[in-house]
Design a protein around this motif. Structure first.
Motif, mmCIF file in Angstrom:
data_model
loop_
_atom_site.group_PDB
_atom_site.id
_atom_site.type_symbol
_atom_site.label_atom_id
_atom_site.label_comp_id
_atom_site.label_asym_id
_atom_site.label_seq_id
_atom_site.Cartn_x
_atom_site.Cartn_y
_atom_site.Cartn_z
ATOM 1 N N LYS A 35 0.815 -1.221 0.000
ATOM 2 C CA LYS A 35 0.000 0.000 0.000
ATOM 3 C C LYS A 35 0.847 1.269 0.000
ATOM 4 C CE LYS A 35 -4.006 -2.144 2.241
ATOM 5 N NZ LYS A 35 -3.451 -3.525 2.197
ATOM 6 N N ASN A 36 1.991 1.220 -0.703
ATOM 7 C CA ASN A 36 2.824 2.405 -0.887
ATOM 8 C C ASN A 36 3.759 2.172 -2.067
ATOM 9 O OD1 ASN A 36 5.373 1.129 0.055
ATOM 10 N ND2 ASN A 36 4.393 1.174 2.082
ATOM 11 N N ASN A 37 4.531 3.196 -2.420
ATOM 12 C CA ASN A 37 5.458 3.113 -3.545
ATOM 13 C C ASN A 37 6.908 3.020 -3.094
ATOM 14 O OD1 ASN A 37 3.500 3.265 -5.669
ATOM 15 N ND2 ASN A 37 3.261 5.454 -5.211
ATOM 16 N N ASN A 38 7.143 2.623 -1.867
ATOM 17 C CA ASN A 38 8.506 2.535 -1.351
ATOM 18 C C ASN A 38 9.286 1.414 -2.029
ATOM 19 O OD1 ASN A 38 7.799 4.560 0.437
ATOM 20 N ND2 ASN A 38 7.423 3.155 2.145
ATOM 21 N N GLU A 39 10.604 1.548 -2.005
ATOM 22 C CA GLU A 39 11.466 0.494 -2.534
ATOM 23 C C GLU A 39 11.216 -0.818 -1.790
ATOM 24 O OE1 GLU A 39 15.568 1.461 -2.309
ATOM 25 O OE2 GLU A 39 15.487 2.983 -3.885
ATOM 26 N N ILE A 40 11.483 -1.926 -2.479
ATOM 27 C CA ILE A 40 11.344 -3.245 -1.875
ATOM 28 C C ILE A 40 12.699 -3.930 -1.851
ATOM 29 C CG2 ILE A 40 10.242 -5.501 -2.021
ATOM 30 C CD1 ILE A 40 7.959 -4.176 -3.557
ATOM 31 N N HIS A 41 13.116 -4.343 -0.664
ATOM 32 C CA HIS A 41 14.353 -5.095 -0.489
ATOM 33 C C HIS A 41 13.998 -6.541 -0.145
ATOM 34 C CE1 HIS A 41 17.038 -1.342 0.526
ATOM 35 N NE2 HIS A 41 16.402 -1.246 -0.621
ATOM 36 N N LEU A 42 14.785 -7.468 -0.668
ATOM 37 C CA LEU A 42 14.495 -8.900 -0.564
ATOM 38 C C LEU A 42 15.628 -9.623 0.144
ATOM 39 C CD1 LEU A 42 12.820 -11.426 -1.530
ATOM 40 C CD2 LEU A 42 14.143 -11.299 -3.659
ATOM 41 N N GLU A 43 15.299 -10.384 1.191
ATOM 42 C CA GLU A 43 16.304 -11.235 1.843
ATOM 43 C C GLU A 43 16.046 -12.687 1.466
ATOM 44 O OE1 GLU A 43 18.394 -12.457 6.085
ATOM 45 O OE2 GLU A 43 16.503 -11.347 6.134
ATOM 46 N N LEU A 44 17.036 -13.321 0.879
ATOM 47 C CA LEU A 44 16.931 -14.712 0.467
ATOM 48 C C LEU A 44 17.506 -15.612 1.552
ATOM 49 C CD1 LEU A 44 18.044 -14.345 -3.265
ATOM 50 C CD2 LEU A 44 15.728 -14.351 -2.331
ATOM 51 N N GLY A 45 16.651 -16.364 2.206
ATOM 52 C CA GLY A 45 17.087 -17.184 3.336
ATOM 53 C C GLY A 45 17.098 -16.352 4.593
ATOM 54 N N CYS A 46 15.921 -15.938 5.053
ATOM 55 C CA CYS A 46 15.850 -14.986 6.170
ATOM 56 C C CYS A 46 16.025 -15.647 7.530
ATOM 57 C CB CYS A 46 14.540 -14.208 6.131
ATOM 58 S SG CYS A 46 13.060 -15.224 6.339
ATOM 59 N N ILE A 65 10.924 -8.050 2.061
ATOM 60 C CA ILE A 65 10.354 -9.381 1.889
ATOM 61 C C ILE A 65 11.424 -10.399 2.267
ATOM 62 C CG2 ILE A 65 9.372 -11.053 0.266
ATOM 63 C CD1 ILE A 65 8.436 -8.670 -1.429
ATOM 64 N N GLY A 66 11.075 -11.312 3.155
ATOM 65 C CA GLY A 66 11.991 -12.368 3.561
ATOM 66 C C GLY A 66 11.487 -13.720 3.103
ATOM 67 N N ILE A 67 12.367 -14.508 2.518
ATOM 68 C CA ILE A 67 12.014 -15.823 1.989
ATOM 69 C C ILE A 67 12.819 -16.898 2.710
ATOM 70 C CG2 ILE A 67 12.247 -17.314 -0.043
ATOM 71 C CD1 ILE A 67 11.577 -14.911 -1.778
ATOM 72 N N ASP A 68 12.138 -17.973 3.083
ATOM 73 C CA ASP A 68 12.839 -19.136 3.602
ATOM 74 C C ASP A 68 12.020 -20.375 3.270
ATOM 75 O OD1 ASP A 68 15.366 -19.035 5.808
ATOM 76 O OD2 ASP A 68 14.427 -20.971 5.478
ATOM 77 N N LEU A 69 12.687 -21.497 3.189
ATOM 78 C CA LEU A 69 12.039 -22.719 2.725
ATOM 79 C C LEU A 69 11.179 -23.373 3.790
ATOM 80 C CD1 LEU A 69 11.677 -24.969 0.606
ATOM 81 C CD2 LEU A 69 13.825 -25.964 1.423
ATOM 82 N N MET A 111 9.575 -7.510 -13.533
ATOM 83 C CA MET A 111 10.711 -6.659 -13.870
ATOM 84 C C MET A 111 10.715 -5.377 -13.028
ATOM 85 S SD MET A 111 11.643 -5.054 -17.620
ATOM 86 C CE MET A 111 11.567 -6.685 -18.365
ATOM 87 N N ASN A 112 11.872 -5.065 -12.455
ATOM 88 C CA ASN A 112 12.107 -3.814 -11.717
ATOM 89 C C ASN A 112 11.349 -3.705 -10.390
ATOM 90 O OD1 ASN A 112 13.824 -2.828 -13.778
ATOM 91 N ND2 ASN A 112 12.052 -2.061 -14.924
ATOM 92 N N GLU A 113 10.860 -4.820 -9.863
ATOM 93 C CA GLU A 113 10.118 -4.730 -8.596
ATOM 94 C C GLU A 113 11.027 -4.683 -7.373
ATOM 95 O OE1 GLU A 113 5.690 -6.044 -8.279
ATOM 96 O OE2 GLU A 113 6.888 -7.819 -8.766
ATOM 97 N N ILE A 114 12.242 -5.214 -7.475
ATOM 98 C CA ILE A 114 13.130 -5.315 -6.318
ATOM 99 C C ILE A 114 14.316 -4.368 -6.465
ATOM 100 C CG2 ILE A 114 14.589 -6.869 -4.959
ATOM 101 C CD1 ILE A 114 11.568 -7.429 -4.777
ATOM 102 N N SER A 115 14.626 -3.650 -5.386
ATOM 103 C CA SER A 115 15.704 -2.659 -5.410
ATOM 104 C C SER A 115 16.989 -3.126 -4.732
ATOM 105 C CB SER A 115 15.240 -1.360 -4.730
ATOM 106 O OG SER A 115 14.154 -0.793 -5.439
ATOM 107 N N ARG A 116 16.912 -4.190 -3.943
ATOM 108 C CA ARG A 116 18.128 -4.727 -3.319
ATOM 109 C C ARG A 116 17.861 -6.156 -2.863
ATOM 110 N NH1 ARG A 116 20.774 -1.240 1.298
ATOM 111 N NH2 ARG A 116 21.175 0.068 -0.534
ATOM 112 N N ILE A 117 18.913 -6.972 -2.917
ATOM 113 C CA ILE A 117 18.846 -8.345 -2.418
ATOM 114 C C ILE A 117 19.911 -8.537 -1.345
ATOM 115 C CG2 ILE A 117 19.250 -10.778 -2.997
ATOM 116 C CD1 ILE A 117 18.070 -10.265 -5.734
ATOM 117 N N TYR A 118 19.532 -9.200 -0.266
ATOM 118 C CA TYR A 118 20.473 -9.596 0.783
ATOM 119 C C TYR A 118 20.596 -11.117 0.784
ATOM 120 C CZ TYR A 118 19.346 -4.928 2.616
ATOM 121 O OH TYR A 118 19.134 -3.584 2.764
ATOM 122 N N ILE A 119 21.827 -11.603 0.775
ATOM 123 C CA ILE A 119 22.098 -13.037 0.904
ATOM 124 C C ILE A 119 23.079 -13.204 2.055
ATOM 125 C CG2 ILE A 119 22.946 -15.124 -0.232
ATOM 126 C CD1 ILE A 119 22.346 -13.771 -2.930
#
Length: 217
Positions: A35-46, A65-69, A111-119
């Motif tokens: 519900k906003n236009n802020n950047e989205i950062h993604l953590e893979l394996g949170c 957004i944090g992802i884990d299996l 396309m272009n939805e994520i502004s940074r990824i953390y691993i």
């Protein structure tokens, strides 16, 4: 180590507003979810959520957004986020969590939805026949490029020297520019580090964290 099945974990996850289980329902529409236009950062394996909860608290104007299996891990990330944020109403928390095998990530974002990824401290998969499972392998980096904005960064931490050295080459092969690199993060001049649960444990026994920032050209 094999996790013991926690049958109560999935119901707890599904009951939370900040956990996304309809994995492909928000593709191309993540801004509407937040519900906003802020950047989205993604953590893979949170993992258990220390990193993403602290990052989201430090950066209230960025979505995470944090992802884990494993449900058995993600449920503790959910509890950690709620504990650290202490915001009335989960709908106000700038974090979403997803139970997902990262190998299936291609269609989760557009396309272009994520502004940074953390691993952070991913499985090093040391055997050569398993190298393609590394989250920094060119196979995965090629997938990330489908939804990363140009000029966006991947922040990568590990305690495995072979994985780190190989990853430097993976990033270069995939068109990323290395902006910052250190073989000893905690004695470097980098000031924006959030220590993960795993990181805290191995630094106590004298192991070093290696870190790099790679920018998508």
């Amino acid at each position: 180590m094999r996790l013991r099945k926690k049958y109560w974990a999935r119901p707890e996850l599904e009951a939370s507003h900040i956990v996304i289980t309809d994995l492909y329902a928000h593709t191309g529409n993540w801004k509407e979810e937040f519900k906003n236009n802020n950047e989205i950062h993604l953590e893979l394996g949170c993992g258990k959520g220390k990193f993403i909860s602290e990052k989201s608290k430090q950066n209230p104007n960025i979505n995470f957004i944090g992802i884990d299996l494993k449900d058995e891990v993600l449920v503790f990330a959910l509890r950690k986020v709620i504990e650290v944020r202490k915001i009335e109403g989960e709908e106000n928390i700038n974090v979403r969590l997803m139970p997902l095998n990262i190998m299936l990530i291609d269609d989760v974002f557009s396309m272009n939805e994520i502004s940074r990824i953390y691993i952070n401290f991913c499985n090093p998969w040391p055997k050569e026949r398993h190298n393609k499972r590394r989250l920094t392998h060119t196979k995965f980096l090629t997938s990330y490029k489908k939804f990363l904005k140009r000029g966006s960064e991947v922040w990568f931490k590990t305690d495995d020297l072979e994985l780190f050295d190989d990853s430097i080459e993976y990033f270069k092969e995939c068109g990323f520019e290395i902006l910052f690199l250190t073989y000893d993060l905690h004695t470097s001049d980098f000031e924006d580090n959030v220590i993960t649960e795993y990181e805290a444990k191995f630094t106590e026994i004298g192991k070093k964290a290696m870190f790099l920032q790679a920018k998508l050209k």
